[in-house]
Design an enzyme around this catalytic site. Sequence first.
Site, PDB file in Angstrom:
ATOM      1  N   LYS A   9     -14.511 -66.315 121.243  1.00  0.00           N
ATOM      2  CA  LYS A   9     -13.821 -65.486 122.431  1.00  0.00           C
ATOM      3  C   LYS A   9     -14.157 -66.481 123.519  1.00  0.00           C
ATOM      4  O   LYS A   9     -14.930 -67.224 123.706  1.00  0.00           O
ATOM      5  CB  LYS A   9     -14.164 -64.014 122.375  1.00  0.00           C
ATOM      6  CG  LYS A   9     -13.763 -62.964 121.699  1.00  0.00           C
ATOM      7  CD  LYS A   9     -14.059 -61.650 121.745  1.00  0.00           C
ATOM      8  CE  LYS A   9     -13.557 -60.635 120.689  1.00  0.00           C
ATOM      9  NZ  LYS A   9     -14.005 -59.142 121.052  1.00  0.00           N
ATOM     10  N   TYR A  49      -4.001 -57.039 119.464  1.00  0.00           N
ATOM     11  CA  TYR A  49      -4.911 -55.951 120.014  1.00  0.00           C
ATOM     12  C   TYR A  49      -3.662 -54.716 119.937  1.00  0.00           C
ATOM     13  O   TYR A  49      -4.169 -53.768 120.380  1.00  0.00           O
ATOM     14  CB  TYR A  49      -5.792 -56.113 120.960  1.00  0.00           C
ATOM     15  CG  TYR A  49      -6.926 -57.018 120.919  1.00  0.00           C
ATOM     16  CD1 TYR A  49      -7.726 -56.614 119.899  1.00  0.00           C
ATOM     17  CD2 TYR A  49      -7.203 -58.060 121.354  1.00  0.00           C
ATOM     18  CE1 TYR A  49      -8.985 -57.448 119.498  1.00  0.00           C
ATOM     19  CE2 TYR A  49      -8.242 -58.787 121.505  1.00  0.00           C
ATOM     20  CZ  TYR A  49      -9.148 -58.497 120.514  1.00  0.00           C
ATOM     21  OH  TYR A  49     -10.391 -59.316 120.252  1.00  0.00           O
ATOM     22  N   THR A  91     -19.696 -53.944 117.096  1.00  0.00           N
ATOM     23  CA  THR A  91     -18.749 -54.139 118.230  1.00  0.00           C
ATOM     24  C   THR A  91     -19.537 -54.164 119.352  1.00  0.00           C
ATOM     25  O   THR A  91     -19.307 -54.980 120.429  1.00  0.00           O
ATOM     26  CB  THR A  91     -17.642 -52.941 118.068  1.00  0.00           C
ATOM     27  OG1 THR A  91     -17.042 -53.034 116.932  1.00  0.00           O
ATOM     28  CG2 THR A  91     -16.764 -53.406 119.250  1.00  0.00           C
ATOM     29  N   ASN A 112     -18.067 -59.619 123.990  1.00  0.00           N
ATOM     30  CA  ASN A 112     -18.837 -59.756 122.737  1.00  0.00           C
ATOM     31  C   ASN A 112     -18.620 -60.874 121.911  1.00  0.00           C
ATOM     32  O   ASN A 112     -18.976 -61.054 120.734  1.00  0.00           O
ATOM     33  CB  ASN A 112     -18.990 -58.276 122.095  1.00  0.00           C
ATOM     34  CG  ASN A 112     -17.307 -58.181 121.738  1.00  0.00           C
ATOM     35  OD1 ASN A 112     -16.457 -58.874 122.038  1.00  0.00           O
ATOM     36  ND2 ASN A 112     -17.118 -56.783 121.029  1.00  0.00           N
ATOM     37  N   HIS A 115     -14.583 -62.291 117.615  1.00  0.00           N
ATOM     38  CA  HIS A 115     -14.012 -61.502 116.670  1.00  0.00           C
ATOM     39  C   HIS A 115     -13.845 -61.738 115.198  1.00  0.00           C
ATOM     40  O   HIS A 115     -13.946 -63.062 114.776  1.00  0.00           O
ATOM     41  CB  HIS A 115     -12.461 -61.761 117.286  1.00  0.00           C
ATOM     42  CG  HIS A 115     -11.225 -60.811 116.189  1.00  0.00           C
ATOM     43  ND1 HIS A 115     -11.287 -59.601 116.305  1.00  0.00           N
ATOM     44  CD2 HIS A 115     -10.554 -61.376 115.228  1.00  0.00           C
ATOM     45  CE1 HIS A 115     -10.398 -59.040 115.444  1.00  0.00           C
ATOM     46  NE2 HIS A 115      -9.914 -60.258 114.780  1.00  0.00           N
ATOM     47  N   GLU A 126      -3.676 -61.052 111.066  1.00  0.00           N
ATOM     48  CA  GLU A 126      -4.080 -61.970 112.128  1.00  0.00           C
ATOM     49  C   GLU A 126      -3.996 -63.431 111.642  1.00  0.00           C
ATOM     50  O   GLU A 126      -3.815 -64.278 112.444  1.00  0.00           O
ATOM     51  CB  GLU A 126      -5.381 -61.415 112.281  1.00  0.00           C
ATOM     52  CG  GLU A 126      -5.510 -60.102 113.096  1.00  0.00           C
ATOM     53  CD  GLU A 126      -7.067 -59.667 112.980  1.00  0.00           C
ATOM     54  OE1 GLU A 126      -7.786 -60.293 112.651  1.00  0.00           O
ATOM     55  OE2 GLU A 126      -7.448 -58.133 113.397  1.00  0.00           O
TER      56      GLU A 126
HETATM   57  P1  IDP Z   1     -14.306 -55.291 116.792  1.00  0.00           P
HETATM   58  O1  IDP Z   1     -13.961 -56.471 117.727  1.00  0.00           O
HETATM   59  O2  IDP Z   1     -15.613 -55.127 116.315  1.00  0.00           O
HETATM   60  O3  IDP Z   1     -13.404 -55.156 115.602  1.00  0.00           O
HETATM   61  P2  IDP Z   1     -12.698 -53.199 118.068  1.00  0.00           P
HETATM   62  O4  IDP Z   1     -12.804 -51.595 117.939  1.00  0.00           O
HETATM   63  O5  IDP Z   1     -11.492 -53.530 117.298  1.00  0.00           O
HETATM   64  O6  IDP Z   1     -13.922 -53.929 117.723  1.00  0.00           O
HETATM   65  O7  IDP Z   1     -12.227 -53.559 119.571  1.00  0.00           O
HETATM   66  C1  IDP Z   1     -11.642 -54.818 119.797  1.00  0.00           C
HETATM   67  C2  IDP Z   1     -12.191 -55.392 121.023  1.00  0.00           C
HETATM   68  O8  IDP Z   1     -11.993 -54.585 121.884  1.00  0.00           O
HETATM   69  C3  IDP Z   1     -13.705 -55.550 120.836  1.00  0.00           C
HETATM   70  O9  IDP Z   1     -14.417 -56.385 120.354  1.00  0.00           O
HETATM   71  C4  IDP Z   1     -14.361 -55.602 122.242  1.00  0.00           C
HETATM   72  O10 IDP Z   1     -14.010 -56.779 122.985  1.00  0.00           O
HETATM   73  C5  IDP Z   1     -13.134 -54.510 123.088  1.00  0.00           C
HETATM   74  N1  IDP Z   1     -13.565 -53.169 123.127  1.00  0.00           N
HETATM   75  C6  IDP Z   1     -13.695 -52.357 122.240  1.00  0.00           C
HETATM   76  N2  IDP Z   1     -14.036 -51.202 122.805  1.00  0.00           N
HETATM   77  C7  IDP Z   1     -14.157 -51.147 124.044  1.00  0.00           C
HETATM   78  C8  IDP Z   1     -14.755 -50.442 125.139  1.00  0.00           C
HETATM   79  O11 IDP Z   1     -15.033 -49.375 125.118  1.00  0.00           O
HETATM   80  N3  IDP Z   1     -14.799 -51.173 126.290  1.00  0.00           N
HETATM   81  C9  IDP Z   1     -14.535 -52.665 126.543  1.00  0.00           C
HETATM   82  N4  IDP Z   1     -14.046 -53.229 125.644  1.00  0.00           N
HETATM   83  C10 IDP Z   1     -13.951 -52.650 124.236  1.00  0.00           C
HETATM   84 MG    MG Z   2     -11.066 -54.570 115.345  1.00  0.00          MG
END
Ligand code: IDP
Ligand code: MG
Length: 149
Positions: A9, A49, A91, A112, A115, A126
Amino acid sequence: MERTLIIVKPDGIQRGLTGEVISRFERRGFRIVGMKFMQIDRALAEQHYFEHKGKGFFEGLVSYITSGPVVVMVLEGNNAIDISRNTIGKTNPKDAAPGTIRGDLALEIGRNIVHGSANEADAEREINLYFTPAELIDWSRDTDRWIFE
Ligand code: IDP
Ligand code: MG
């Protein structure tokens, strides 16, 4: 063999962690079958997303993922989806185990670093969002027999 989509990212690129992140997947043993440096636009981010559309963090997520260049790659290996998500970590980096990418290199959920596709259906969807079939290379690596049984 299973394929998964991985993205370094914008924060990973900006912090100079591109090589570090790629290296962790490479050393784990995955075969890289596609890779590109690109910038995600809003339309692509919304497609990627779509499951999060309407959530409170969606706008922040879209502006984060479109804020600068990313490296997108397709990795191959048995159980590539689950294994790569284990290497990535939980996550929210605050819950990610040390030794994982997020557990070693990140602090906050909205920054984070990386992805990874969550399941087979997401991986296929994807991969098709980011790569044409011609951009994915079928090749055999000289070390495959030492990594794949
Ligand atoms: P993942 O990336 O581990 O699959 P997902 O739940 O699919 O996690 O969420 C996608 C991305 O959205 C996360 O990697 C993170 O960057 C962002 N994200 C998810 N939940 C939150 C939140 O509560 N606050 C801010 N960003 C979030
Ligand atoms: Mg995800």
